[in-house]
Design an enzyme around this catalytic site. Sequence first.
Site, mmCIF file in Angstrom:
data_model
loop_
_atom_site.group_PDB
_atom_site.id
_atom_site.type_symbol
_atom_site.label_atom_id
_atom_site.label_comp_id
_atom_site.label_asym_id
_atom_site.label_seq_id
_atom_site.Cartn_x
_atom_site.Cartn_y
_atom_site.Cartn_z
ATOM 1 N N ARG A 51 11.856 -2.845 -14.655
ATOM 2 C CA ARG A 51 12.781 -3.606 -15.480
ATOM 3 C C ARG A 51 12.044 -4.632 -16.342
ATOM 4 O O ARG A 51 12.516 -5.006 -17.401
ATOM 5 C CB ARG A 51 13.765 -4.328 -14.552
ATOM 6 C CG ARG A 51 15.124 -4.476 -15.146
ATOM 7 C CD ARG A 51 16.124 -4.919 -14.146
ATOM 8 N NE ARG A 51 15.516 -5.682 -13.043
ATOM 9 C CZ ARG A 51 16.230 -6.255 -12.095
ATOM 10 N NH1 ARG A 51 17.532 -6.147 -12.100
ATOM 11 N NH2 ARG A 51 15.632 -6.923 -11.120
ATOM 12 N N LYS A 148 9.787 3.471 2.540
ATOM 13 C CA LYS A 148 10.609 2.929 3.616
ATOM 14 C C LYS A 148 11.233 1.618 3.129
ATOM 15 O O LYS A 148 10.662 1.001 2.238
ATOM 16 C CB LYS A 148 9.771 2.743 4.866
ATOM 17 C CG LYS A 148 9.065 1.391 4.990
ATOM 18 C CD LYS A 148 8.533 1.165 6.373
ATOM 19 C CE LYS A 148 8.391 -0.306 6.630
ATOM 20 N NZ LYS A 148 7.736 -0.679 7.845
ATOM 21 N N LYS A 182 -3.114 7.602 7.697
ATOM 22 C CA LYS A 182 -4.328 7.024 8.288
ATOM 23 C C LYS A 182 -5.210 8.122 8.848
ATOM 24 O O LYS A 182 -4.737 9.070 9.459
ATOM 25 C CB LYS A 182 -3.946 6.038 9.400
ATOM 26 C CG LYS A 182 -3.374 4.744 8.860
ATOM 27 C CD LYS A 182 -3.052 3.803 9.985
ATOM 28 C CE LYS A 182 -2.351 2.559 9.488
ATOM 29 N NZ LYS A 182 -3.258 1.596 8.856
ATOM 30 N N GLU A 216 0.454 -7.458 15.519
ATOM 31 C CA GLU A 216 0.089 -8.200 14.311
ATOM 32 C C GLU A 216 -0.098 -9.667 14.667
ATOM 33 O O GLU A 216 0.565 -10.169 15.580
ATOM 34 C CB GLU A 216 1.195 -8.083 13.268
ATOM 35 C CG GLU A 216 1.406 -6.676 12.743
ATOM 36 C CD GLU A 216 2.575 -6.624 11.764
ATOM 37 O OE1 GLU A 216 2.316 -6.683 10.560
ATOM 38 O OE2 GLU A 216 3.719 -6.545 12.219
ATOM 39 N N HIS A 240 7.168 4.203 12.155
ATOM 40 C CA HIS A 240 5.729 4.354 12.409
ATOM 41 C C HIS A 240 5.416 4.767 13.851
ATOM 42 O O HIS A 240 4.661 5.695 14.100
ATOM 43 C CB HIS A 240 4.992 3.047 12.121
ATOM 44 C CG HIS A 240 5.232 2.503 10.757
ATOM 45 N ND1 HIS A 240 5.233 3.300 9.634
ATOM 46 C CD2 HIS A 240 5.483 1.258 10.305
ATOM 47 C CE1 HIS A 240 5.465 2.553 8.572
ATOM 48 N NE2 HIS A 240 5.629 1.314 8.956
ATOM 49 N N LYS A 331 4.971 -9.414 16.192
ATOM 50 C CA LYS A 331 4.295 -10.301 15.251
ATOM 51 C C LYS A 331 3.788 -11.540 15.978
ATOM 52 O O LYS A 331 4.269 -11.867 17.052
ATOM 53 C CB LYS A 331 5.269 -10.707 14.149
ATOM 54 C CG LYS A 331 5.675 -9.506 13.305
ATOM 55 C CD LYS A 331 6.384 -9.907 12.063
ATOM 56 C CE LYS A 331 6.647 -8.703 11.182
ATOM 57 N NZ LYS A 331 5.434 -8.145 10.575
#
Length: 484
Positions: A51, A148, A182, A216, A240, A331
């Site tokens: 856009r 996704k 991967k 993570e 995943h 996380k």
Amino acid sequence: MVSRVIPVDPFDLVIFGGTGDLARRKILPGLFRRFQSGQMPQGCRVIGAARTELDEGGYRKFVSEALTEFVPEGKRDEETVRGFLDTLFYVSVDAKGEGGWKDLAGLMREGVIRAFYFSVAPALFGDIAERLHEHGITNRESRIVVEKPFGRDLESARALNAVLARHFDETQIYRIDHYLGKETVQNLMAVRFANILFEPLWNAQYIDHVQITVAETVGVGGRGSYYDKSGAMRDMVQNHMMQLLCLIAMEPPYKFDPDAVRDEKLKVIRALDAVPLDNIVRGQYVAGQDNPGYLEDVGNPASRTESYIAMKVQVSNWRWKGTPFYLRTGKRLRARTSEICVTFKEPPHSIFEQEEGWRENVLVIRLQPNEGMNLKVMIKEPGPGGMRLTEVPLDMSFADALGENGTDIPDAYERLIMDVIRGNQTLFMRGDEVEAAWAWTDPIIAAWEARGERPRPYDPGTSGPEDALMLLHRDGRRWREIRE
Ligand code: NAD
């Protein structure tokens, strides 16, 4: 060992959302690296479409800055960057209006592959598909790549599939799950199906359990409002981790062919048992010394969304009955690591007297950091002093084993985009796979929502909530330590 780069056929790749974050960080740097390697022959074009009002010069400047930011200095030279920028074009289009579509149609060439990367919010997929069709921009050979999240439950995933199916055949739709791009993930198939060594042992008779960990260290950061509507289950497990589980658990496909592989993965998803809430631990990180807690990060003090989940999953078929798969992801954990750990059973009878130090064989497949594999085997401790056993790793770090080729592993996006151009769907999710994954996920989420339970708090920099330890302890097992 020098890897061969086989150039693809000339293509036009249109990136809808070509000025977005994903394009800047992953897609465009990935394409640059493929150009640099010689895989993009003369005549390939990358067309940004978004856009944002920009001309060609403006887009080339935008991409040049992205390369400076996301390709390390030693990995790019001015001449190659200039050559890559010459492949770039830009059209300003509005997915929801008429603006720009005629220009895009006018840019298209005959006789080259046409691929369209939908790097935009899924709410725009239908509009873009419709406009592409209306303006005759796509043909039977065209491919589309979608990102996704593919839905947030079964109903929305079905609706998305239906929207795309209106104008595209399943063989034209590439649903990206970058985990499948991967190197190690593909190596999982090579290790299982190109060697005789593991497959005879690859079942409940010899494998005690499997752990899949994606940890993570970062929090939800700037994605807070998106993440809070999703949570670890939707963001990581449904896609995943489910894909990793499928590759570990699937039967050998009759050949390495897209549908043969995906048929086998689908069977695994369909064989997953419903997971009782007792086998699930959900967590939310609290504030630490240097970081706010989850609730602050997402700006929603009442949020019950999980930033951590651990679960025990059972694949109910002949091969796996009795071997649990433990999944966990979160996380703000202790270290950033993704790995699959396959723990074999102990030998049925020990001929050695030593009890202490006796260990099972463990195969660890590391996805990050340092992609590679490691097999723990028992050997005799060197030296005199009788038969004492010790554990040693047979370590295959790709960086060590493959020299330069091991460190120069293409990023998942690079490989997957080239697969789109080659027309190879093996590493992309089929519509029925995605729907089956949601069909398994939905009742789990519905059950915890009905119970209205709050996720357990956990401190940042740890392995997650204490309760997650119990999930394995009560089965007489323990998690592998989370470390880099
Ligand atoms: P973004 O908000 O940074 O960029 C969105 C892009 O879409 C921009 O180029 C914008 O111009 C364009 N756009 C928005 N509305 C438009 C319209 N009406 N017509 C034409 N173009 C329009 O988003 P992003 O982070 O790049 O994410 C893109 C997609 O990829 C999303 O579906 C996201 O969920 C998915 N995704 C992103 C990441 C990531 O790391 N950023 C990772 C995985 C998946």
